[in-house]
Design a protein around this motif. Structure first.
Motif, short mmCIF file in Angstrom:
data_model
loop_
_atom_site.label_atom_id
_atom_site.label_comp_id
_atom_site.label_asym_id
_atom_site.label_seq_id
_atom_site.Cartn_x
_atom_site.Cartn_y
_atom_site.Cartn_z
N GLU A 80 -0.97 -2.12 9.53
CA GLU A 80 0.22 -2.74 8.94
C GLU A 80 0.33 -2.30 7.49
N VAL A 81 1.56 -2.02 7.08
CA VAL A 81 1.84 -1.71 5.68
C VAL A 81 2.43 -2.96 5.05
N GLN A 82 1.80 -3.47 4.00
CA GLN A 82 2.32 -4.64 3.29
C GLN A 82 3.33 -4.25 2.22
N GLY A 83 3.17 -3.05 1.65
CA GLY A 83 4.11 -2.64 0.61
C GLY A 83 3.80 -1.28 0.04
N THR A 104 -0.22 -0.60 -0.01
CA THR A 104 -1.17 -1.64 0.37
C THR A 104 -1.01 -1.85 1.86
N GLY A 105 -2.12 -1.77 2.58
CA GLY A 105 -2.04 -1.93 4.03
C GLY A 105 -3.36 -2.41 4.61
N THR A 106 -3.35 -2.60 5.92
CA THR A 106 -4.53 -3.05 6.65
C THR A 106 -4.66 -2.21 7.91
N LYS A 117 -14.73 -3.60 16.09
CA LYS A 117 -13.63 -3.34 15.15
C LYS A 117 -13.78 -4.20 13.91
N ASN A 118 -13.47 -3.60 12.77
CA ASN A 118 -13.50 -4.28 11.48
C ASN A 118 -12.10 -4.26 10.88
N THR A 119 -11.74 -5.33 10.17
CA THR A 119 -10.45 -5.38 9.49
C THR A 119 -10.67 -4.90 8.05
N VAL A 120 -9.92 -3.87 7.68
CA VAL A 120 -10.11 -3.23 6.38
C VAL A 120 -8.79 -3.22 5.62
N ASN A 121 -8.79 -3.85 4.44
CA ASN A 121 -7.65 -3.70 3.54
C ASN A 121 -7.77 -2.32 2.92
N MET A 122 -6.65 -1.60 2.92
CA MET A 122 -6.65 -0.25 2.37
C MET A 122 -5.61 -0.15 1.26
N TYR A 123 -6.04 0.41 0.16
CA TYR A 123 -5.16 0.67 -0.97
C TYR A 123 -5.14 2.19 -1.12
N LEU A 124 -3.98 2.76 -0.91
CA LEU A 124 -3.86 4.21 -0.88
C LEU A 124 -2.88 4.65 -1.96
N CYS A 125 -3.25 5.65 -2.70
CA CYS A 125 -2.35 6.22 -3.70
C CYS A 125 -2.17 7.70 -3.39
N VAL A 126 -0.94 8.14 -3.36
CA VAL A 126 -0.66 9.57 -3.22
C VAL A 126 -0.05 10.05 -4.53
N MET A 127 -0.67 11.09 -5.08
CA MET A 127 -0.18 11.73 -6.29
C MET A 127 0.33 13.10 -5.87
N LEU A 138 -5.85 9.19 -2.78
CA LEU A 138 -6.97 8.35 -3.22
C LEU A 138 -6.91 7.07 -2.40
N THR A 139 -8.01 6.73 -1.75
CA THR A 139 -8.04 5.57 -0.86
C THR A 139 -9.21 4.67 -1.23
N PHE A 140 -8.92 3.38 -1.33
CA PHE A 140 -9.94 2.35 -1.55
C PHE A 140 -9.98 1.51 -0.28
#
Length: 182
Positions: A80-83, A104-106, A117-127, A138-140
């Motif tokens: 899911e993409v939150q924003g 921001t997604g999961t 399965k694990n639930t992972v919050n993902m913060y991704l930045c594309v430059m 860049l992914t956290f």
């Protein structure tokens, strides 16, 4: 202190307690991967092919959906993409960047192709760097629920890196040698 990346071609402030995964296993040449020494968090910096068919505002979603496929999370309900929002270029040291976007997604994913399965919050930045035909991704990865059957079970879920640590990395990334792009 900034850490050299990709043989010194780039540098950034990597969060504290980071272990360079290349010291533990082989990492593809287009990636720098760091894991938190006490939690199951990770930060990945990737040099990706520039996707010129993708609008700047959609680039983060494009790469997130591609990651979902690689993570076997492409089925409905597993991501899911939150924003998505722009990151002001004035905040970046990477002056060659034409635009930057944070998603921001999961994703609900398994580690090492396990069934758990694990639930992972993902913060991704594309430059985006069209002049070098490169998207820097860049992914956290911040696990929020770890299955008791996962190889990560029992790893600390409290503490660790914060979103502010990730933003510090993003804002500190700088290009030292454009030859890295080929």
């Amino acid at each position: 202190m900034a850490r050299p990346l990709f043989g010194g071609a780039l540098s950034a402030l990597i969060p504290s307690n980071a272990t360079d995964v290349s010291e533990l296993r082989e990492v593809p040449d287009n990636q720098e991967v760091f894991v938190h020494s006490q939690t199951d968090q990770s930060v990945i910096i990737e040099l990706m092919e520039y996707q010129d068919q993708v609008d700047d505002a959609q680039a983060a979603r494009y790469h997130f959906e591609d990651l979902a496929g690689s993570n076997k999370a492409s089925a409905e309900g597993l991501w899911e993409v939150q924003g998505v929002e722009p990151l002001p270029l004035s905040q970046l040291r990477l002056q060659e960047c034409s635009s930057a976007w944070i998603l921001t997604g999961t994703q609900i994913i398994s580690k090492f192709n396990e069934e758990a399965k694990n639930t992972v919050n993902m913060y991704l930045c594309v430059m985006r760097l069209p002049q070098f035909t490169t998207d820097i991704l860049l992914t956290f990865n911040h696990p929020v629920t770890i299955s008791p059957l996962s190889s990560s079970a029992g790893v600390g879920e409290d503490g660790g890196w914060t979103l502010q640590d990730f933003h510090t990395l993003l804002k500190s990334l700088q290009l030292l040698d454009p030859g890295v792009f080929g």
